[in-house]
Design a protein around this motif. Structure first.
Motif: not given
Length: 463
Positions: A264-269
């Motif tokens: 899944s795409k990480p929450k932090r950029r």
């Protein structure tokens, strides 16, 4: 300085161009002929006057300077004087000013384009037998170089923050993309030391062509990099980042220690990525995780996990992936050759643009040696990777003075002899070679410079 008429200048220029083309330029005869150099000059709209050090002569002189163990400007000018004197032509002054100014006039884009031409030309010579699963594999890794301690270099490439002012050298971060098949340096990016290696490498992903495979270490083994590589119709093989856990009981099982899971795409950029770029990334990506056991004689087995977008387990088997990742170490060897063998660790340029030009020409010289190794390997039917780059450099250095003295027929015989001798002593196959990073020779008992040199000299004078 002695003056020359316009009528004598073209003759001297042609003599120098011929000397360089018949020696240093001979391996580049197909990849980088004079016509290709002229095309790039015209494409970049480079205009130059009728002078001794025109762009073509300057380029060849620059290449020979980089290949020589004595990289001084004086040595390069001395070589040119000797050639002209041997041809019975009027010689220029021994002062290095003319050659130095000519190097500064070479545009950076001109050198960068020529670097790309040498790499692409060599890459086109590969066949299916040279590729991995009929696909081109690109290796990517980063390193650093230091340069002359001048105010301009310090301004663009500041020294390490832990060093006192005046006690360190300007330092630049470089990220290079190499070809696994030929060993050629394909692309390079240069930035200040504080720039992240992966952040810099992401700017190279657009250089990937559809069907390429990018091979890199665990610093690249994140969700973002896997997705970015896929966006260019390429695939990635990275070692999994140490912060991410794996559970082989989950996902689609392909074999023992081999499965496909959804990340899944990480929450932090991540640092270095804009909000707009991060927002465009998909929410999920399918990733294949493969558990590999690396066995090395004399050491305990080493367990690693490789993550890849190559999900077809029938075509890209676990054994093939294990073999591919073992070749990742080749990028470390390639970087060592450029920095240590060719002496690029410490650059002499006084300005940032001159430093970058030095880097581009060092990589061009490295590709020249790789071209000789490729041609020699093809002729002898051996793997070019097993040919010594240092040995090739030494042989080429000794053959060059003889190549420009003889006629075309004899030159071809000499060059074929060169290709033969560089394969006489092949490197042994050392897939698990290990050398401790320790120095045996003791350094001299001098302390470290912790104050600027001018201040220390003034203190000594007072004492």
């Amino acid at each position: 300085m002695e003056l020359f008429s316009a009528s004598t200048m073209p003759n001297r220029v042609e003599i120098l161009k011929q000397k360089f083309a018949n020696s240093v330029g001979l391996p580049f005869e197909e990849l980088l002929p004079e016509g290709s150099i002229t095309e790039v000059l015209e494409a970049e709209k480079v205009k130059y006057r009728n002078r001794l050090f025109n762009p073509i002569v300057t380029l060849w002189a620059f290449l020979s300077q980089v290949l020589d163990t004595d990289k001084s400007l004086q040595n390069a000018v001395s070589r040119i004087i000797a050639w002209l004197a041997a041809a019975g032509e009027a010689i220029p002054a021994a002062d290095t000013g003319g050659y130095s100014k000519a190097r500064k006039r070479l545009p950076e884009k001109f050198l960068l384009k020529l670097l790309g031409k040498t790499a692409q030309g060599l890459e086109k010579q590969t066949g299916s037998e040279d590729l991995w699963c009929d696909r081109h594999v690109k290796l990517c890794d980063g390193s650093t170089v230091i340069m002359s301690d001048t105010p301009k270099n310090q301004a663009e490439y500041p020294q390490h923050a832990n060093q006192a002012p005046g006690c360190g050298f300007p330092i630049a971060k470089i990220v290079v993309m190499f070809s696994l098949a030929t060993g050629a340096a394909l692309e390079i990016l240069i930035a200040p030391f504080r720039t992240g290696e992966v952040t810099l490498a992401r700017q190279l992903y657009p250089k990937l062509t559809p069907g390429d495979i990018l091979l890199a270490d665990r610093a690249f083994g994140s969700y973002v990099d896997l997705v970015l590589v896929q966006q260019y119709s390429a695939d990635a093989v990275f070692r999994k980042h140490q912060s991410r856990k794996s559970d082989f009981r989950r996902g689609k099982k392909l074999g023992i220690g081999d499965h496909i899971v959804t990340w899944s795409k990480p929450k932090r950029r991540p640092p270095g990525m804009s909000k707009e770029e991060f927002a465009e990334l998909p929410n999920q990506v399918k990733v294949r995780e493969v558990h590999l056991l690396i066995r090395q004689k004399g050491f305990r087995p080493k367990e690693i996990i490789v993550v890849t977008t190559l999900v077809d387990a029938k075509v890209y088997t676990k054994a093939k992936l294990a073999q591919l990742y073992q070749w990742r170490w080749q990028v470390e060897v390639d970087l060592r050759h450029v920095k240590t063998t060719l002496g690029m660790e410490m650059l002499r340029g006084k300005t940032p643009d001159m430093v970058r030009k030095e880097i581009y020409v060092h990589l061009m010289a490295y590709n020249l040696l790789r071209t000789v190794m490729w041609q020699a390997g093809r002729k002898a039917g051996v793997c070019p990777v097993r040919i010594s780059l240092q040995g090739t450099r030494q042989h080429l250095g000794h053959f060059c003075p003889e190549l420009y003295k003889v006629g075309a027929k004899k030159r071809l015989q000499l060059y074929n002899t060169l290709l033969t001798v560089v394969t006489d002593k092949l490197l042994p196959e050392r897939p698990y070679r290990y050398e401790p990073r320790l120095k045996k020779q003791r350094p001299k008992p001098y302390g470290w410079m912790q104050q600027p040199r001018d201040f220390l000299k003034s203190q000594k004078a007072v004492a």
